[in-house]
Write an enzyme that holds these catalytic residues in place. Structure first.
Site, PDB file in Angstrom:
ATOM      1  N   LYS A   1       0.855  -1.205   0.000  1.00 37.17           N
ATOM      2  CA  LYS A   1       0.000   0.000   0.000  1.00 37.17           C
ATOM      3  C   LYS A   1       0.884   1.245   0.000  1.00 37.17           C
ATOM      4  CE  LYS A   1      -1.696   1.608   4.026  1.00 37.17           C
ATOM      5  NZ  LYS A   1      -1.482   3.044   4.347  1.00 37.17           N
ATOM      6  N   ASN A   2       1.900   1.252   0.850  1.00 37.01           N
ATOM      7  CA  ASN A   2       2.693   2.468   1.031  1.00 37.01           C
ATOM      8  C   ASN A   2       3.719   2.706  -0.071  1.00 37.01           C
ATOM      9  OD1 ASN A   2       1.128   2.968   3.189  1.00 37.01           O
ATOM     10  ND2 ASN A   2       2.693   2.536   4.748  1.00 37.01           N
TER      11      ASN A   2
ATOM     12  N   CYS B   1      -4.709  12.716  12.705  1.00 35.70           N
ATOM     13  CA  CYS B   1      -5.462  11.456  12.753  1.00 35.70           C
ATOM     14  C   CYS B   1      -5.177  10.830  14.115  1.00 35.70           C
ATOM     15  CB  CYS B   1      -5.044  10.527  11.619  1.00 35.70           C
ATOM     16  SG  CYS B   1      -3.339   9.985  11.756  1.00 35.70           S
TER      17      CYS B   1
ATOM     18  N   ARG C   1       0.511  14.740  12.399  1.00 33.76           N
ATOM     19  CA  ARG C   1       0.816  14.506  10.980  1.00 33.76           C
ATOM     20  C   ARG C   1       1.157  15.811  10.244  1.00 33.76           C
ATOM     21  NH1 ARG C   1      -0.875   9.353   9.734  1.00 33.76           N
ATOM     22  NH2 ARG C   1       0.857   9.402   8.272  1.00 33.76           N
ATOM     23  N   PRO C   2       2.158  16.574  10.701  1.00 39.61           N
ATOM     24  CA  PRO C   2       2.524  17.830  10.037  1.00 39.61           C
ATOM     25  C   PRO C   2       3.073  17.597   8.630  1.00 39.61           C
ATOM     26  CG  PRO C   2       4.187  17.201  11.628  1.00 39.61           C
ATOM     27  CD  PRO C   2       3.043  16.251  11.818  1.00 39.61           C
TER      28      PRO C   2
ATOM     29  N   ASP D   1       5.322  20.154   7.367  1.00 42.59           N
ATOM     30  CA  ASP D   1       6.319  21.238   7.249  1.00 42.59           C
ATOM     31  C   ASP D   1       7.520  20.835   6.412  1.00 42.59           C
ATOM     32  OD1 ASP D   1       6.643  19.539   9.631  1.00 42.59           O
ATOM     33  OD2 ASP D   1       8.491  20.673   9.910  1.00 42.59           O
TER      34      ASP D   1
ATOM     35  N   ASP E   1       4.760   1.159  12.050  1.00 41.79           N
ATOM     36  CA  ASP E   1       3.552   0.488  11.544  1.00 41.79           C
ATOM     37  C   ASP E   1       3.446  -0.959  12.003  1.00 41.79           C
ATOM     38  OD1 ASP E   1       3.443   2.140   8.279  1.00 41.79           O
ATOM     39  OD2 ASP E   1       3.066   2.827  10.318  1.00 41.79           O
TER      40      ASP E   1
ATOM     41  N   ILE F   1       8.307   7.681  16.663  1.00 45.23           N
ATOM     42  CA  ILE F   1       7.840   8.303  15.417  1.00 45.23           C
ATOM     43  C   ILE F   1       6.530   9.043  15.674  1.00 45.23           C
ATOM     44  CG2 ILE F   1       7.166   7.913  13.031  1.00 45.23           C
ATOM     45  CD1 ILE F   1      10.118   7.308  13.563  1.00 45.23           C
TER      46      ILE F   1
ATOM     47  N   ARG G   1      -8.557  -0.135   5.131  1.00 47.87           N
ATOM     48  CA  ARG G   1      -7.706   0.840   4.437  1.00 47.87           C
ATOM     49  C   ARG G   1      -6.392   0.190   4.012  1.00 47.87           C
ATOM     50  NH1 ARG G   1      -7.194   6.558   7.260  1.00 47.87           N
ATOM     51  NH2 ARG G   1      -5.894   6.708   5.400  1.00 47.87           N
TER      52      ARG G   1
HETATM   53  C1  EPZ Z   1       4.455   7.109   5.998  1.00 48.44           C
HETATM   54  O1  EPZ Z   1       3.732   8.231   6.449  1.00 48.44           O
HETATM   55  C2  EPZ Z   1       3.480   5.944   6.013  1.00 48.44           C
HETATM   56  N1  EPZ Z   1       2.342   6.236   5.135  1.00 48.44           N
HETATM   57  C3  EPZ Z   1       2.979   5.688   7.430  1.00 48.44           C
HETATM   58  O2  EPZ Z   1       2.177   4.515   7.394  1.00 48.44           O
HETATM   59  C4  EPZ Z   1       4.178   5.420   8.333  1.00 48.44           C
HETATM   60  O3  EPZ Z   1       3.715   5.264   9.656  1.00 48.44           O
HETATM   61  C5  EPZ Z   1       5.154   6.594   8.248  1.00 48.44           C
HETATM   62  O4  EPZ Z   1       5.547   6.810   6.881  1.00 48.44           O
HETATM   63  C6  EPZ Z   1       6.411   6.348   9.063  1.00 48.44           C
HETATM   64  O5  EPZ Z   1       7.049   5.197   8.607  1.00 48.44           O
HETATM   65  C7  EPZ Z   1       2.485   6.081   3.797  1.00 48.44           C
HETATM   66  O6  EPZ Z   1       3.544   5.753   3.304  1.00 48.44           O
HETATM   67  C8  EPZ Z   1       1.273   6.330   2.950  1.00 48.44           C
HETATM   68  P1  EPZ Z   1       6.637  10.439   7.885  1.00 48.44           P
HETATM   69  P2  EPZ Z   1       4.411   9.694   6.365  1.00 48.44           P
HETATM   70  O7  EPZ Z   1       6.566  11.722   7.154  1.00 48.44           O
HETATM   71  O8  EPZ Z   1       5.328   9.780   5.218  1.00 48.44           O
HETATM   72  C9  EPZ Z   1       7.165  13.708  11.197  1.00 48.44           C
HETATM   73  C10 EPZ Z   1       0.307   3.173   7.721  1.00 48.44           C
HETATM   74  O9  EPZ Z   1      -0.017   2.655   8.784  1.00 48.44           O
HETATM   75  N2  EPZ Z   1       6.971  14.660  10.095  1.00 48.44           N
HETATM   76  O10 EPZ Z   1       7.734   9.471   7.568  1.00 48.44           O
HETATM   77  O11 EPZ Z   1       3.332  10.672   6.481  1.00 48.44           O
HETATM   78  C11 EPZ Z   1       5.916  12.898  11.511  1.00 48.44           C
HETATM   79  O12 EPZ Z   1       5.047  13.603  12.409  1.00 48.44           O
HETATM   80  C12 EPZ Z   1       0.783   4.612   7.696  1.00 48.44           C
HETATM   81  O13 EPZ Z   1       0.365   2.586   6.612  1.00 48.44           O
HETATM   82  C13 EPZ Z   1       7.203  16.014  10.320  1.00 48.44           C
HETATM   83  O14 EPZ Z   1       7.538  16.419  11.424  1.00 48.44           O
HETATM   84  O15 EPZ Z   1       5.264   9.686   7.714  1.00 48.44           O
HETATM   85  C14 EPZ Z   1       6.488  11.666  12.134  1.00 48.44           C
HETATM   86  O16 EPZ Z   1       6.795  11.934  13.494  1.00 48.44           O
HETATM   87  C15 EPZ Z   1       0.505   5.321   9.019  1.00 48.44           C
HETATM   88  N3  EPZ Z   1       7.029  16.884   9.296  1.00 48.44           N
HETATM   89  C16 EPZ Z   1       7.808  11.459  11.370  1.00 48.44           C
HETATM   90  O17 EPZ Z   1       8.121  12.724  10.790  1.00 48.44           O
HETATM   91  C17 EPZ Z   1       6.656  16.477   8.041  1.00 48.44           C
HETATM   92  O18 EPZ Z   1       6.532  17.326   7.122  1.00 48.44           O
HETATM   93  C18 EPZ Z   1       7.740  10.423  10.261  1.00 48.44           C
HETATM   94  O19 EPZ Z   1       6.640  10.759   9.453  1.00 48.44           O
HETATM   95  C19 EPZ Z   1       6.418  15.089   7.836  1.00 48.44           C
HETATM   96  C20 EPZ Z   1       6.596  14.208   8.874  1.00 48.44           C
END
Ligand code: EPZ
Length: 422
Positions: free
Chosen positions: A22-23, A116, A121-122, A124, A307, A329, A399
């Protein structure tokens, strides 16, 4: 809404097959916007989130078609560059269209994704990276509006306090693929799904060096062409099915699962007393008579994946001893703890750490899914629990898992999908 009615305890045993990731599929489908040519993406799972992404591509004007396990994004031009709130609010990963639309069309207007159950889920880092490429970005009325006649390559550091970002890395590298000049992304995410997105972009004609490392060097090209690309197997679905065997004293072989994507997860299963056998054909987990306690913390890849945190907690809830799980995370990603405790688990939360004191047996109970991985963990726990469980709001599970009840039934589970008033 639907719920799963589950009778336990059962032993989950037999052979099953890993679905496509999916991801990986979500950003790669968004990446099809980088060309007007036809793209054929193979091994795309039929999930609620995938259907949402396909609906988004259609709202943007592209014609998409499901052909069995493949998705065809037909040749054509977008007629809109706006991803609306009513769709983005149902799936945060819609943000993945921001970079491709900006790079290909010079403009993108994407509803600001909300939080969520697992955290704020920022975005930035997404915006920082695109602005570094020269995009003008404003946030008005809950929308991100990004514009740039021409993106320009640059060097940037793309990590936040929790480390690298998967979808921010995807967004920025996809935009950089069509930018003028060379972009260097330092502290890029290296999850297998990001590596898959890199290989997809290369199949479209992108020039990327350092794939699989934390420093990506992307040399922009004037245009990208269509391609046929097969996504990797879903490592989290595979890990979830192995957790079901581990939780129930079972023995499962997941055909097509790639053990190189699950190193630390398989290591934790081993430390918990399981016998894990990997081969080019897949991964087998044979549960021992008992579960040993294991401490772990979630980290960006190759660290333990967030995850798979909830699913492993369901396993360790049965351990002979106490396990300590730290979530680095998404610090709030513990809503499943209260639900597991309703089933008789003995888990205490301290800040961003769960202290999991193992018990000999969980009891069936009505419980509620809060996000897709928490829901999966409750299903895993219910398979091992004594009696009947009702896992509610399984639209969360749908999902990320294609007909999970069918796969588990084939492995010996007594699970049925029922209508529920909740
Ligand atoms: C991906 O989300 C996955 N989703 C998530 O899987 C997974 O939990 C996550 O990566 C971490 O491995 C998809 O790939 C569709 P991140 P993503 O940006 O990219 C912070 C599932 O269960 N952050 O790697 O949105 C954030 O808050 C889903 O399938 C910022 O601070 O996650 C987190 O603490 C849930 N600023 C960390 O980074 C940003 O602009 C990692 O988030 C973006 C993220």
């Amino acid at each position: 809404m639907d719920a799963f009615s589950i009778e336990g305890p059962v032993r989950i045993s037999g052979e099953t097959a890993a679905a496509g990731s999916k991801n990986s599929s979500l950003p790669i489908l968004a990446g099809c916007l980088l060309t007007d040519d036809e793209c054929i993406i193979e091994n795309v799972p039929d999930l609620r989130d995938i259907r949402t992404m396909l609906r988004l591509l259609e709202m943007l004007g592209r014609t998409v078609e499901r052909r069995g396990g493949d998705v065809v994004v037909h040749a054509g031009r977008v007629t809109s560059t706006e991803a609306p709130y009513e769709l983005v609010s149902t799936m945060r990963a819609s943000i993945s269209v921001l970079g491709p639309l900006l790079a290909k069309e010079g403009e993108a207007r994407v509803s600001f994704p909300g939080g969520c159950a697992i955290g704020a889920r920022p975005i930035d880092l997404h915006l920082k990276g695109l602005a570094a490429l020269g995009a003008e970005i404003e946030i008005t009325h809950g929308y991100v509006h990004a514009r740039s006649p021409r993106l320009k390559g640059t060097t940037m550091y793309l990590a936040g306090s929790a480390g690298s970002s998967v979808l921010a890395t995807d967004n920025v590298m996809m935009a950089a693929a069509l930018a003028d000049g060379v972009t260097v992304i330092q502290s890029a995410a290296i999850e297998p799904e990001v590596v898959d997105a890199c290989h997809f972009l290369v199949a479209m004609g992108a020039k990327i060096e350092g794939i699989g490392t934390t420093t990506l060097t992307i040399t922009g090209v004037p245009r990208l062409h269509g391609c046929r690309y097969r996504v990797i197997p879903d490592r989290i679905e595979a890990g979830t099915l192995l957790a079901a065997a581990a939780c129930t004293g079972g023995d499962v072989f997941v055909r097509g699962a790639d053990s190189s994507h699950l190193g630390i997860v398989l290591d934790v299963f081993g430390r918990a007393g399981m016998t894990v056998t990997s081969s080019p054909e897949g991964i087998r987990l044979q549960a021992a008579g008992n579960v040993r306690p294991v401490d772990f913390e979630t980290l960006p890849y190759p660290g333990y994946p967030t995850d798979m945190q909830a699913q492993m907690m369901a396993v360790l809830a049965h351990a002979q001893g106490t396990s300590v799980i730290t979530e680095k995370i998404y610090p709030e990603r513990f809503i499943h703890v209260a639900e597991l405790n309703r089933m008789g688990a003995d888990i205490k939360l301290e800040e961003h750490t769960a202290i999991v004191r193992g018990v000999s047996r969980l009891e069936g109970a009505p419980v509620m899914a809060s996000d897709l991985r928490a829901g999966a963990a409750l299903v895993v726990a219910a398979l091992a629990a004594e009696g009947t469980s009702l896992v509610r709001r399984i639209y969360h599970v749908d999902r990320g898992y294609e007909r999970l009840e069918d796969k588990l039934t084939a492995l010996g589970a007594r699970i049925t999908r029922v209508r529920d008033q909740q």
